[in-house]
Design an enzyme around this catalytic site. Structure first.
Site, PDB file in Angstrom:
ATOM      1  N   TRP A 120      18.303 -13.402  -3.712  1.00 25.29           N
ATOM      2  CA  TRP A 120      17.337 -14.436  -4.144  1.00 25.29           C
ATOM      3  C   TRP A 120      16.918 -14.155  -5.582  1.00 25.29           C
ATOM      4  CZ3 TRP A 120      18.103 -14.650   0.987  1.00 25.29           C
ATOM      5  CH2 TRP A 120      17.746 -15.795   1.698  1.00 25.29           C
ATOM      6  N   TRP A 131      14.083 -14.697  -7.695  1.00 30.88           N
ATOM      7  CA  TRP A 131      12.905 -13.949  -8.175  1.00 30.88           C
ATOM      8  C   TRP A 131      12.739 -12.636  -7.436  1.00 30.88           C
ATOM      9  CZ3 TRP A 131       7.122 -15.694  -7.512  1.00 30.88           C
ATOM     10  CH2 TRP A 131       6.863 -16.122  -6.214  1.00 30.88           C
ATOM     11  N   GLY A 161       8.613 -20.912  -4.969  1.00 32.70           N
ATOM     12  CA  GLY A 161       8.442 -19.581  -4.395  1.00 32.70           C
ATOM     13  C   GLY A 161       7.339 -19.560  -3.345  1.00 32.70           C
ATOM     14  N   ASP A 192       6.613 -21.342  -0.690  1.00 35.21           N
ATOM     15  CA  ASP A 192       7.355 -22.343   0.086  1.00 35.21           C
ATOM     16  C   ASP A 192       6.534 -23.365   0.878  1.00 35.21           C
ATOM     17  OD1 ASP A 192       9.366 -20.698  -0.801  1.00 35.21           O
ATOM     18  OD2 ASP A 192      10.079 -20.115   1.185  1.00 35.21           O
ATOM     19  N   TRP A 224       2.752 -18.803   3.223  1.00 32.52           N
ATOM     20  CA  TRP A 224       2.013 -19.044   1.968  1.00 32.52           C
ATOM     21  C   TRP A 224       0.743 -19.855   2.179  1.00 32.52           C
ATOM     22  CZ3 TRP A 224       2.847 -16.572  -2.536  1.00 32.52           C
ATOM     23  CH2 TRP A 224       4.077 -15.908  -2.696  1.00 32.52           C
ATOM     24  N   GLU A 249       6.463  -8.409   4.407  1.00 37.40           N
ATOM     25  CA  GLU A 249       6.629  -9.506   3.447  1.00 37.40           C
ATOM     26  C   GLU A 249       5.261 -10.049   3.005  1.00 37.40           C
ATOM     27  OE1 GLU A 249       8.821 -12.724   5.199  1.00 37.40           O
ATOM     28  OE2 GLU A 249       9.098 -13.791   3.300  1.00 37.40           O
TER      29      GLU A 249
END
Ligand code: DGY
Length: 434
Positions: free
Chosen positions: A32, A34, A166, A168, A357, A400
Protein backbone atom coordinates in the site's frame (compact mmCIF):
# COMPACT_ATOMS: atom_id res chain seq x y z
CA UNK A 1 10.94 -0.59 26.42
CA UNK A 2 13.81 -2.58 24.90
CA UNK A 3 11.49 -5.61 24.55
CA UNK A 4 8.84 -3.55 22.85
CA UNK A 5 11.45 -2.11 20.53
CA UNK A 6 12.61 -5.61 19.58
CA UNK A 7 9.01 -6.64 19.02
CA UNK A 8 8.54 -3.71 16.66
CA UNK A 9 11.60 -4.80 14.69
CA UNK A 10 10.26 -8.36 14.54
CA UNK A 11 6.88 -7.14 13.24
CA UNK A 12 8.60 -5.20 10.46
CA UNK A 13 10.93 -8.04 9.53
CA UNK A 14 8.04 -10.54 9.44
CA UNK A 15 5.99 -8.28 7.16
CA UNK A 16 8.93 -7.78 4.79
CA UNK A 17 8.46 -9.71 1.51
CA UNK A 18 11.89 -9.48 -0.20
CA UNK A 19 11.35 -6.09 -1.85
CA UNK A 20 8.37 -4.47 -0.11
CA UNK A 21 6.28 -4.74 3.07
CA UNK A 22 2.69 -5.74 3.63
CA UNK A 23 0.73 -3.68 6.20
CA UNK A 24 -0.21 -6.95 7.95
CA UNK A 25 -0.85 -10.61 7.14
CA UNK A 26 -4.16 -11.78 5.60
CA UNK A 27 -6.13 -8.51 5.88
CA UNK A 28 -3.72 -6.51 3.66
CA UNK A 29 -1.49 -8.93 1.69
CA UNK A 30 -0.01 -6.44 -0.86
CA UNK A 31 1.94 -3.16 -0.92
CA UNK A 32 0.00 0.00 0.00
CA UNK A 33 1.28 3.46 -0.96
CA UNK A 34 1.19 5.43 2.29
CA UNK A 35 1.86 2.37 4.43
CA UNK A 36 4.98 1.74 2.42
CA UNK A 37 6.33 5.25 2.95
CA UNK A 38 5.70 5.23 6.69
CA UNK A 39 7.13 1.72 7.05
CA UNK A 40 10.37 2.92 5.41
CA UNK A 41 10.76 5.44 8.26
CA UNK A 42 10.74 2.54 10.72
CA UNK A 43 13.26 0.48 8.76
CA UNK A 44 15.54 3.52 8.50
CA UNK A 45 16.19 3.17 12.22
CA UNK A 46 17.75 -0.29 11.94
CA UNK A 47 18.00 -1.44 8.30
CA UNK A 48 18.50 1.35 5.77
CA UNK A 49 18.81 -0.99 2.74
CA UNK A 50 15.26 -2.26 3.40
CA UNK A 51 13.98 1.31 3.83
CA UNK A 52 15.46 2.22 0.46
CA UNK A 53 14.22 -0.94 -1.26
CA UNK A 54 10.70 -0.32 0.04
CA UNK A 55 10.64 3.11 -1.64
CA UNK A 56 12.38 1.85 -4.77
CA UNK A 57 9.73 -0.86 -5.25
CA UNK A 58 6.91 1.61 -4.67
CA UNK A 59 8.32 3.99 -7.28
CA UNK A 60 8.94 1.13 -9.69
CA UNK A 61 5.14 0.78 -9.90
CA UNK A 62 4.68 4.42 -10.92
CA UNK A 63 2.69 4.96 -14.12
CA UNK A 64 4.22 6.88 -17.03
CA UNK A 65 2.02 9.91 -16.20
CA UNK A 66 3.56 10.15 -12.72
CA UNK A 67 0.63 8.54 -10.86
CA UNK A 68 1.42 6.16 -7.97
CA UNK A 69 -1.30 3.61 -7.17
CA UNK A 70 -2.70 2.95 -3.71
CA UNK A 71 -2.28 -0.84 -3.88
CA UNK A 72 0.35 -2.71 -5.88
CA UNK A 73 -0.67 -6.33 -6.31
CA UNK A 74 2.66 -8.15 -6.17
CA UNK A 75 1.12 -11.56 -5.58
CA UNK A 76 -2.01 -13.54 -6.38
CA UNK A 77 -3.34 -13.61 -2.82
CA UNK A 78 -7.07 -14.30 -2.64
CA UNK A 79 -7.40 -13.21 0.99
CA UNK A 80 -8.31 -9.67 -0.18
CA UNK A 81 -11.32 -8.15 -1.92
CA UNK A 82 -11.42 -6.23 -4.26
CA UNK A 83 -8.32 -7.57 -6.00
CA UNK A 84 -6.59 -6.83 -9.33
CA UNK A 85 -9.35 -8.32 -11.50
CA UNK A 86 -11.83 -5.91 -10.02
CA UNK A 87 -9.64 -2.81 -10.18
CA UNK A 88 -8.27 -3.41 -13.73
CA UNK A 89 -5.51 -0.78 -13.79
CA UNK A 90 -4.72 -1.91 -17.36
CA UNK A 91 -7.73 0.13 -18.52
CA UNK A 92 -5.60 3.27 -18.17
CA UNK A 93 -3.31 3.72 -21.21
CA UNK A 94 -0.37 4.90 -19.08
CA UNK A 95 -0.59 2.32 -16.29
CA UNK A 96 2.39 0.18 -15.34
CA UNK A 97 3.07 -2.77 -17.61
CA UNK A 98 5.05 -4.46 -14.90
CA UNK A 99 2.59 -4.40 -11.98
CA UNK A 100 -1.15 -4.79 -11.57
CA UNK A 101 -2.54 -2.14 -9.26
CA UNK A 102 -5.58 -0.12 -8.34
CA UNK A 103 -6.47 2.99 -10.33
CA UNK A 104 -6.60 5.23 -7.29
CA UNK A 105 -3.90 6.77 -5.14
CA UNK A 106 -3.24 7.60 -1.47
CA UNK A 107 -1.79 10.53 0.54
CA UNK A 108 1.56 11.38 -1.15
CA UNK A 109 3.95 10.79 1.73
CA UNK A 110 7.01 9.93 -0.37
CA UNK A 111 8.52 13.43 -0.43
CA UNK A 112 8.63 13.86 3.33
CA UNK A 113 9.62 10.21 3.78
CA UNK A 114 12.79 10.82 1.75
CA UNK A 115 13.62 13.71 4.07
CA UNK A 116 12.94 11.52 7.12
CA UNK A 117 15.35 8.88 5.79
CA UNK A 118 17.94 11.63 5.49
CA UNK A 119 17.18 12.87 9.03
CA UNK A 120 17.53 9.36 10.50
CA UNK A 121 20.52 8.22 8.42
CA UNK A 122 23.90 7.76 10.05
CA UNK A 123 25.55 7.83 6.62
CA UNK A 124 24.15 11.01 5.08
CA UNK A 125 26.34 10.79 2.01
CA UNK A 126 25.06 7.35 1.02
CA UNK A 127 21.45 8.28 1.81
CA UNK A 128 21.74 11.44 -0.25
CA UNK A 129 22.93 9.45 -3.22
CA UNK A 130 19.88 7.16 -2.82
CA UNK A 131 17.66 10.25 -2.66
CA UNK A 132 19.28 11.61 -5.82
CA UNK A 133 18.39 8.41 -7.63
CA UNK A 134 14.68 8.60 -6.68
CA UNK A 135 13.68 12.21 -6.09
CA UNK A 136 12.75 13.04 -9.70
CA UNK A 137 10.11 10.30 -9.64
CA UNK A 138 8.54 11.90 -6.59
CA UNK A 139 8.67 15.29 -8.29
CA UNK A 140 6.90 13.74 -11.27
CA UNK A 141 4.22 12.43 -8.94
CA UNK A 142 3.61 15.96 -7.63
CA UNK A 143 3.50 17.25 -11.20
CA UNK A 144 0.79 14.65 -11.90
CA UNK A 145 -1.27 15.91 -8.95
CA UNK A 146 -1.08 19.59 -9.88
CA UNK A 147 -1.64 19.00 -13.59
CA UNK A 148 -4.39 16.36 -13.37
CA UNK A 149 -6.13 16.74 -10.01
CA UNK A 150 -6.61 20.49 -9.74
CA UNK A 151 -9.27 21.38 -12.34
CA UNK A 152 -9.80 24.94 -11.06
CA UNK A 153 -6.07 25.61 -10.71
CA UNK A 154 -6.29 26.39 -7.01
CA UNK A 155 -3.18 24.60 -5.78
CA UNK A 156 -5.50 22.11 -4.05
CA UNK A 157 -5.88 18.59 -5.41
CA UNK A 158 -8.98 16.43 -5.30
CA UNK A 159 -9.47 12.81 -4.35
CA UNK A 160 -12.18 10.84 -6.12
CA UNK A 161 -12.57 7.91 -3.73
CA UNK A 162 -12.70 7.51 0.05
CA UNK A 163 -9.90 4.92 -0.23
CA UNK A 164 -7.69 7.70 -1.63
CA UNK A 165 -8.14 9.68 1.60
CA UNK A 166 -6.67 6.88 3.72
CA UNK A 167 -9.48 7.56 6.21
CA UNK A 168 -11.64 4.98 4.46
CA UNK A 169 -14.95 5.01 6.33
CA UNK A 170 -14.78 8.38 8.07
CA UNK A 171 -18.24 9.67 9.11
CA UNK A 172 -17.47 12.66 6.87
CA UNK A 173 -18.23 10.46 3.87
CA UNK A 174 -21.75 9.78 5.18
CA UNK A 175 -22.64 13.18 3.70
CA UNK A 176 -21.54 11.91 0.27
CA UNK A 177 -23.26 8.54 0.61
CA UNK A 178 -26.48 10.50 1.24
CA UNK A 179 -26.16 11.95 -2.28
CA UNK A 180 -25.73 8.50 -3.91
CA UNK A 181 -27.87 5.45 -4.43
CA UNK A 182 -25.60 2.71 -5.81
CA UNK A 183 -26.82 -0.75 -6.85
CA UNK A 184 -26.67 -3.60 -4.31
CA UNK A 185 -23.58 -5.45 -5.56
CA UNK A 186 -23.06 -9.14 -4.97
CA UNK A 187 -19.56 -9.88 -3.76
CA UNK A 188 -17.68 -11.81 -1.13
CA UNK A 189 -16.03 -9.68 1.54
CA UNK A 190 -12.68 -11.03 2.79
CA UNK A 191 -11.84 -8.41 5.41
CA UNK A 192 -14.63 -9.58 7.73
CA UNK A 193 -13.28 -13.13 7.71
CA UNK A 194 -10.05 -11.78 9.30
CA UNK A 195 -11.45 -9.05 11.54
CA UNK A 196 -14.62 -8.64 13.61
CA UNK A 197 -17.28 -7.06 11.36
CA UNK A 198 -18.14 -4.48 14.05
CA UNK A 199 -14.66 -3.01 13.48
CA UNK A 200 -15.00 -2.73 9.68
CA UNK A 201 -17.16 -0.77 7.16
CA UNK A 202 -20.70 -2.04 6.40
CA UNK A 203 -21.84 -3.90 3.27
CA UNK A 204 -23.80 -0.83 2.13
CA UNK A 205 -20.68 1.31 2.50
CA UNK A 206 -18.83 -1.17 0.26
CA UNK A 207 -21.58 -0.79 -2.39
CA UNK A 208 -20.70 2.92 -2.53
CA UNK A 209 -16.96 2.18 -2.67
CA UNK A 210 -17.40 -0.25 -5.57
CA UNK A 211 -19.80 1.99 -7.46
CA UNK A 212 -17.32 4.88 -7.60
CA UNK A 213 -14.70 2.49 -9.00
CA UNK A 214 -17.18 1.21 -11.61
CA UNK A 215 -17.71 4.77 -12.84
CA UNK A 216 -13.94 5.37 -13.02
CA UNK A 217 -13.45 2.08 -14.89
CA UNK A 218 -16.19 2.89 -17.40
CA UNK A 219 -14.02 5.92 -18.19
CA UNK A 220 -10.71 4.04 -18.23
CA UNK A 221 -9.55 5.96 -15.15
CA UNK A 222 -9.33 9.15 -17.20
CA UNK A 223 -8.72 12.02 -14.76
CA UNK A 224 -10.76 14.62 -16.68
CA UNK A 225 -13.74 12.26 -16.94
CA UNK A 226 -13.49 11.39 -13.27
CA UNK A 227 -13.48 15.09 -12.38
CA UNK A 228 -16.66 15.48 -14.43
CA UNK A 229 -18.48 12.37 -13.32
CA UNK A 230 -17.37 11.02 -9.96
CA UNK A 231 -20.03 11.45 -7.26
CA UNK A 232 -17.14 11.61 -4.80
CA UNK A 233 -14.85 14.60 -5.48
CA UNK A 234 -13.25 16.02 -2.37
CA UNK A 235 -10.47 18.42 -1.38
CA UNK A 236 -9.19 16.73 1.75
CA UNK A 237 -7.14 18.68 4.34
CA UNK A 238 -5.05 15.62 5.29
CA UNK A 239 -4.25 14.74 1.67
CA UNK A 240 -3.38 18.33 0.77
CA UNK A 241 -1.38 18.91 3.96
CA UNK A 242 0.67 15.79 3.19
CA UNK A 243 1.25 16.97 -0.39
CA UNK A 244 2.39 20.41 0.85
CA UNK A 245 4.61 18.85 3.50
CA UNK A 246 6.17 16.68 0.78
CA UNK A 247 6.59 19.72 -1.54
CA UNK A 248 8.58 21.44 1.18
CA UNK A 249 10.73 18.34 1.68
CA UNK A 250 11.48 18.20 -2.05
CA UNK A 251 12.45 21.89 -1.98
CA UNK A 252 14.80 21.24 0.96
CA UNK A 253 16.31 18.10 -0.57
CA UNK A 254 16.82 19.61 -4.04
CA UNK A 255 18.53 22.49 -2.21
CA UNK A 256 20.97 20.07 -0.60
CA UNK A 257 21.56 18.19 -3.86
CA UNK A 258 22.05 21.43 -5.84
CA UNK A 259 21.61 22.27 -9.54
CA UNK A 260 17.82 21.95 -9.55
CA UNK A 261 16.71 25.58 -9.55
CA UNK A 262 13.92 25.07 -12.08
CA UNK A 263 12.30 22.33 -10.00
CA UNK A 264 12.68 24.30 -6.78
CA UNK A 265 11.03 27.29 -8.43
CA UNK A 266 8.08 25.20 -9.63
CA UNK A 267 7.68 23.55 -6.22
CA UNK A 268 7.70 26.97 -4.55
CA UNK A 269 4.92 28.14 -6.86
CA UNK A 270 2.79 25.11 -5.99
CA UNK A 271 3.63 25.63 -2.34
CA UNK A 272 2.60 29.28 -2.29
CA UNK A 273 -0.67 28.74 -4.10
CA UNK A 274 -1.55 25.60 -2.15
CA UNK A 275 -0.82 27.22 1.20
CA UNK A 276 -2.98 30.23 0.40
CA UNK A 277 -5.85 28.08 -0.83
CA UNK A 278 -5.87 25.58 2.01
CA UNK A 279 -5.83 28.48 4.47
CA UNK A 280 -8.67 30.33 2.76
CA UNK A 281 -10.83 27.51 1.42
CA UNK A 282 -10.48 24.61 3.85
CA UNK A 283 -10.28 26.57 7.10
CA UNK A 284 -13.65 26.84 8.84
CA UNK A 285 -13.40 29.92 11.03
CA UNK A 286 -16.52 29.05 13.00
CA UNK A 287 -15.28 25.56 13.89
CA UNK A 288 -11.70 26.84 14.23
CA UNK A 289 -10.18 23.90 12.30
CA UNK A 290 -9.63 22.69 8.73
CA UNK A 291 -12.40 20.66 7.08
CA UNK A 292 -13.11 18.87 3.79
CA UNK A 293 -14.55 20.59 0.71
CA UNK A 294 -17.03 18.72 -1.48
CA UNK A 295 -16.24 19.84 -5.04
CA UNK A 296 -19.13 17.89 -6.56
CA UNK A 297 -21.75 19.66 -4.46
CA UNK A 298 -19.67 22.84 -3.86
CA UNK A 299 -19.79 22.96 -0.08
CA UNK A 300 -17.75 22.47 3.05
CA UNK A 301 -18.29 19.25 5.01
CA UNK A 302 -18.27 20.75 8.44
CA UNK A 303 -17.01 17.90 10.67
CA UNK A 304 -14.00 17.81 12.98
CA UNK A 305 -11.70 14.80 12.56
CA UNK A 306 -8.03 14.08 13.26
CA UNK A 307 -7.44 15.17 9.62
CA UNK A 308 -8.59 18.67 10.70
CA UNK A 309 -5.36 19.17 12.65
CA UNK A 310 -2.88 17.81 10.06
CA UNK A 311 -2.11 21.24 8.50
CA UNK A 312 0.05 21.67 11.64
CA UNK A 313 2.30 18.90 10.27
CA UNK A 314 2.98 21.03 7.16
CA UNK A 315 3.31 24.27 9.19
CA UNK A 316 0.41 25.88 7.32
CA UNK A 317 -1.66 27.68 10.01
CA UNK A 318 -0.70 31.07 11.45
CA UNK A 319 0.40 31.17 15.10
CA UNK A 320 -3.01 32.40 16.15
CA UNK A 321 -4.88 29.70 14.25
CA UNK A 322 -2.56 26.99 15.47
CA UNK A 323 -3.29 28.00 19.06
CA UNK A 324 -7.04 27.87 18.44
CA UNK A 325 -6.76 24.47 16.76
CA UNK A 326 -4.87 23.01 19.69
CA UNK A 327 -7.40 24.45 22.14
CA UNK A 328 -10.17 22.71 20.19
CA UNK A 329 -8.21 19.47 20.01
CA UNK A 330 -7.80 19.47 23.77
CA UNK A 331 -11.41 20.49 24.48
CA UNK A 332 -13.00 17.87 22.22
CA UNK A 333 -10.44 15.05 21.97
CA UNK A 334 -8.16 15.60 24.95
CA UNK A 335 -10.18 14.75 28.10
CA UNK A 336 -8.15 12.96 30.74
CA UNK A 337 -10.28 9.81 30.32
CA UNK A 338 -9.34 9.60 26.60
CA UNK A 339 -6.22 8.88 24.65
CA UNK A 340 -5.22 11.37 21.97
CA UNK A 341 -6.18 11.54 19.22
CA UNK A 342 -9.52 9.98 18.23
CA UNK A 343 -9.96 9.92 14.45
CA UNK A 344 -13.38 11.56 14.68
CA UNK A 345 -14.98 14.12 16.97
CA UNK A 346 -15.84 12.17 20.17
CA UNK A 347 -18.65 14.65 20.93
CA UNK A 348 -20.46 13.85 17.64
CA UNK A 349 -23.26 11.29 17.43
CA UNK A 350 -21.45 9.74 14.45
CA UNK A 351 -18.49 8.83 16.68
CA UNK A 352 -17.82 5.10 17.17
CA UNK A 353 -14.75 4.20 19.30
CA UNK A 354 -14.28 0.75 17.69
CA UNK A 355 -15.08 1.15 14.03
CA UNK A 356 -12.00 1.82 11.89
CA UNK A 357 -11.92 5.55 10.98
CA UNK A 358 -15.11 6.48 12.81
CA UNK A 359 -13.36 7.14 16.13
CA UNK A 360 -10.36 4.92 16.98
CA UNK A 361 -6.85 6.30 17.50
CA UNK A 362 -4.40 5.66 14.63
CA UNK A 363 -0.63 5.67 15.10
CA UNK A 364 0.10 7.29 11.72
CA UNK A 365 -2.11 10.28 12.49
CA UNK A 366 -0.69 10.57 16.00
CA UNK A 367 2.80 10.55 14.53
CA UNK A 368 1.97 13.42 12.13
CA UNK A 369 0.28 15.36 14.91
CA UNK A 370 3.24 14.80 17.23
CA UNK A 371 5.63 16.42 14.75
CA UNK A 372 3.08 19.11 13.85
CA UNK A 373 2.60 20.06 17.51
CA UNK A 374 6.33 20.06 18.20
CA UNK A 375 7.20 22.17 15.16
CA UNK A 376 4.60 24.72 16.23
CA UNK A 377 5.88 24.98 19.80
CA UNK A 378 3.16 22.97 21.59
CA UNK A 379 5.66 20.85 23.47
CA UNK A 380 3.29 19.73 26.25
CA UNK A 381 0.58 18.44 23.92
CA UNK A 382 3.26 16.86 21.70
CA UNK A 383 4.60 15.04 24.74
CA UNK A 384 1.11 13.88 25.69
CA UNK A 385 0.36 12.51 22.22
CA UNK A 386 3.70 10.68 22.15
CA UNK A 387 3.17 9.17 25.61
CA UNK A 388 -0.42 8.20 24.77
CA UNK A 389 0.77 6.44 21.61
CA UNK A 390 3.44 4.49 23.46
CA UNK A 391 1.00 3.56 26.25
CA UNK A 392 -1.73 2.21 23.95
CA UNK A 393 0.84 0.06 22.17
CA UNK A 394 2.26 -1.14 25.49
CA UNK A 395 -1.27 -2.00 26.68
CA UNK A 396 -2.38 -3.88 23.59
CA UNK A 397 0.38 -4.61 21.06
CA UNK A 398 0.98 -3.32 17.53
CA UNK A 399 -2.63 -3.13 16.35
CA UNK A 400 -3.99 -1.22 13.39
CA UNK A 401 -6.17 1.10 15.54
CA UNK A 402 -7.10 1.56 19.18
CA UNK A 403 -10.02 2.52 21.37
CA UNK A 404 -9.63 6.13 22.51
CA UNK A 405 -11.51 5.48 25.79
CA UNK A 406 -9.09 4.70 28.63
CA UNK A 407 -11.71 2.57 30.38
CA UNK A 408 -11.63 0.14 27.42
CA UNK A 409 -7.90 -0.52 28.00
CA UNK A 410 -8.16 -2.43 31.29
CA UNK A 411 -7.75 -5.94 29.84
CA UNK A 412 -5.38 -5.31 26.91
CA UNK A 413 -8.14 -5.81 24.34
CA UNK A 414 -8.51 -2.27 23.07
CA UNK A 415 -6.47 -2.81 19.90
CA UNK A 416 -8.62 -3.47 16.82
CA UNK A 417 -8.35 -4.37 13.12
CA UNK A 418 -5.12 -5.96 11.91
CA UNK A 419 -2.52 -7.22 14.41
CA UNK A 420 1.26 -6.91 14.04
CA UNK A 421 0.55 -3.92 11.90
CA UNK A 422 3.60 -2.50 10.14
CA UNK A 423 3.20 1.26 10.42
CA UNK A 424 2.24 1.03 14.10
CA UNK A 425 5.58 -0.72 14.68
CA UNK A 426 7.52 1.57 12.32
CA UNK A 427 6.30 4.86 13.75
CA UNK A 428 6.59 3.58 17.32
CA UNK A 429 10.30 3.05 16.57
CA UNK A 430 10.59 6.58 15.25
CA UNK A 431 8.78 8.08 18.25
CA UNK A 432 10.85 6.33 20.89
CA UNK A 433 14.07 7.20 19.11
CA UNK A 434 13.27 10.90 19.31
C1 DGY B 1 -9.18 -1.73 2.82
O1 DGY B 1 -9.32 -2.71 2.11
O2 DGY B 1 -9.89 -1.49 3.81
C2 DGY B 1 -8.11 -0.77 2.51
O3 DGY B 1 -7.96 0.17 3.50
C3 DGY B 1 -8.32 -0.09 1.19
O4 DGY B 1 -7.22 0.73 0.99
Amino acid sequence: MKDLQNNAITVLNNNWKDKFSIPCAKLYPFQWFWDSGLIAIGFAHFDMPKAEKEIETLLDAQWSNGFIPHIIFHTESDSYFPGPDFHRSDLHPQSSEKYKSTGMTQPPVTGFVLQDLYRISKNKKATLSFIESTIDKVYKNHEYFYNQRDPQNEGLVYIYHNWESGTDNSPIWDDIWDTMNPPEYTFERRDTTHVDATQRPSKREYDHYLHIIEIAKQNNYNDQKIAQLSPFLIQDPLFNAVLLKSNQSLIDLYGIIGNNEDKIEQLQKWQKKGTESINSKLYDSELGVYVHYDLRNEKLLRHISSSSFTPLFANLPSKERAKKMVDIMMAKFGDSDQYLCASFDPTSDRFNPKKYWRGPVWVNLNWMLYYGLKQNGFDDVAKRIKEDTIEIIKNNGFYEYFDPRKEAHKDGKAGYGGHNFSWSAALFLDLINQ
